[in-house]
Motif scaffolding. Sequence first.
Motif, PDB file in Angstrom:
ATOM      1  N   ALA A   1      -0.872   9.920  55.067  1.00 38.52           N
ATOM      2  CA  ALA A   1      -1.280  10.627  53.855  1.00 38.52           C
ATOM      3  C   ALA A   1      -0.684  10.017  52.594  1.00 38.52           C
ATOM      4  O   ALA A   1      -1.148  10.314  51.488  1.00 38.52           O
ATOM      5  CB  ALA A   1      -0.861  12.100  53.951  1.00 38.52           C
ATOM      6  N   ALA A   2       0.326   9.161  52.748  1.00 43.73           N
ATOM      7  CA  ALA A   2       1.023   8.604  51.589  1.00 43.73           C
ATOM      8  C   ALA A   2       0.089   7.716  50.780  1.00 43.73           C
ATOM      9  O   ALA A   2      -0.769   7.030  51.351  1.00 43.73           O
ATOM     10  CB  ALA A   2       2.243   7.817  52.045  1.00 43.73           C
ATOM     11  N   PRO A   3       0.240   7.720  49.478  1.00 42.86           N
ATOM     12  CA  PRO A   3      -0.584   6.852  48.624  1.00 42.86           C
ATOM     13  C   PRO A   3      -0.476   5.392  49.080  1.00 42.86           C
ATOM     14  O   PRO A   3       0.590   4.916  49.420  1.00 42.86           O
ATOM     15  CB  PRO A   3       0.023   7.028  47.239  1.00 42.86           C
TER      16      PRO A   3
ATOM     17  N   LEU B   1       5.050  14.470  62.437  1.00 40.72           N
ATOM     18  CA  LEU B   1       4.987  14.708  60.995  1.00 40.72           C
ATOM     19  C   LEU B   1       5.181  13.427  60.193  1.00 40.72           C
ATOM     20  O   LEU B   1       4.500  13.211  59.187  1.00 40.72           O
ATOM     21  CB  LEU B   1       6.030  15.752  60.587  1.00 40.72           C
ATOM     22  N   VAL B   2       6.102  12.584  60.625  1.00 44.90           N
ATOM     23  CA  VAL B   2       6.337  11.330  59.907  1.00 44.90           C
ATOM     24  C   VAL B   2       5.089  10.449  59.955  1.00 44.90           C
ATOM     25  O   VAL B   2       4.702   9.845  58.954  1.00 44.90           O
ATOM     26  CB  VAL B   2       7.573  10.584  60.454  1.00 44.90           C
TER      27      VAL B   2
ATOM     28  N   GLU C   1       7.180  18.417  52.719  1.00 43.34           N
ATOM     29  CA  GLU C   1       7.823  19.731  52.654  1.00 43.34           C
ATOM     30  C   GLU C   1       8.005  20.314  54.051  1.00 43.34           C
ATOM     31  O   GLU C   1       9.031  20.933  54.345  1.00 43.34           O
ATOM     32  CB  GLU C   1       7.018  20.693  51.775  1.00 43.34           C
ATOM     33  N   GLU C   2       7.045  20.103  54.932  1.00 42.09           N
ATOM     34  CA  GLU C   2       7.184  20.584  56.310  1.00 42.09           C
ATOM     35  C   GLU C   2       8.320  19.840  57.030  1.00 42.09           C
ATOM     36  O   GLU C   2       9.070  20.435  57.802  1.00 42.09           O
ATOM     37  CB  GLU C   2       5.874  20.436  57.076  1.00 42.09           C
TER      38      GLU C   2
ATOM     39  N   ASP D   1      -6.160  17.279  56.459  1.00 45.65           N
ATOM     40  CA  ASP D   1      -6.066  16.252  55.422  1.00 45.65           C
ATOM     41  C   ASP D   1      -5.056  16.714  54.378  1.00 45.65           C
ATOM     42  O   ASP D   1      -5.340  16.750  53.190  1.00 45.65           O
ATOM     43  CB  ASP D   1      -7.436  16.005  54.777  1.00 45.65           C
ATOM     44  N   ARG D   2      -3.866  17.050  54.856  1.00 43.87           N
ATOM     45  CA  ARG D   2      -2.825  17.513  53.950  1.00 43.87           C
ATOM     46  C   ARG D   2      -2.290  16.340  53.133  1.00 43.87           C
ATOM     47  O   ARG D   2      -2.318  15.202  53.573  1.00 43.87           O
ATOM     48  CB  ARG D   2      -1.680  18.151  54.734  1.00 43.87           C
ATOM     49  N   SER D   3      -1.784  16.661  51.971  1.00 43.64           N
ATOM     50  CA  SER D   3      -1.200  15.620  51.125  1.00 43.64           C
ATOM     51  C   SER D   3       0.159  15.209  51.686  1.00 43.64           C
ATOM     52  O   SER D   3       0.784  15.936  52.475  1.00 43.64           O
ATOM     53  CB  SER D   3      -1.020  16.144  49.697  1.00 43.64           C
TER      54      SER D   3
END
Length: 61
Positions: free
Chosen positions: A53-55, A46-47, A22-23, A14-16
């Motif tokens: 995860a995006a708001p 990743l995308v 950044e990754e 559950d990464r921000s």
Amino acid sequence: MLHGMSTTVEFGSDRSADEVNEEIRALWRRSGGTLSVEQREEYQRLVLEWAAAAPGSQRAA
């Protein structure tokens, strides 16, 4: 033609969105601006993780 790519997206953390971004940036820095097939697969994963995860994203409960 790409083979063996999964159409299922699973996120193990559950990464921000900032952490995932950044990754993504690090991946591009490591690649020198040209992604290999394996790196493109990682980038796509990743995308999708970043978008989830995006708001304002709609996450399944």
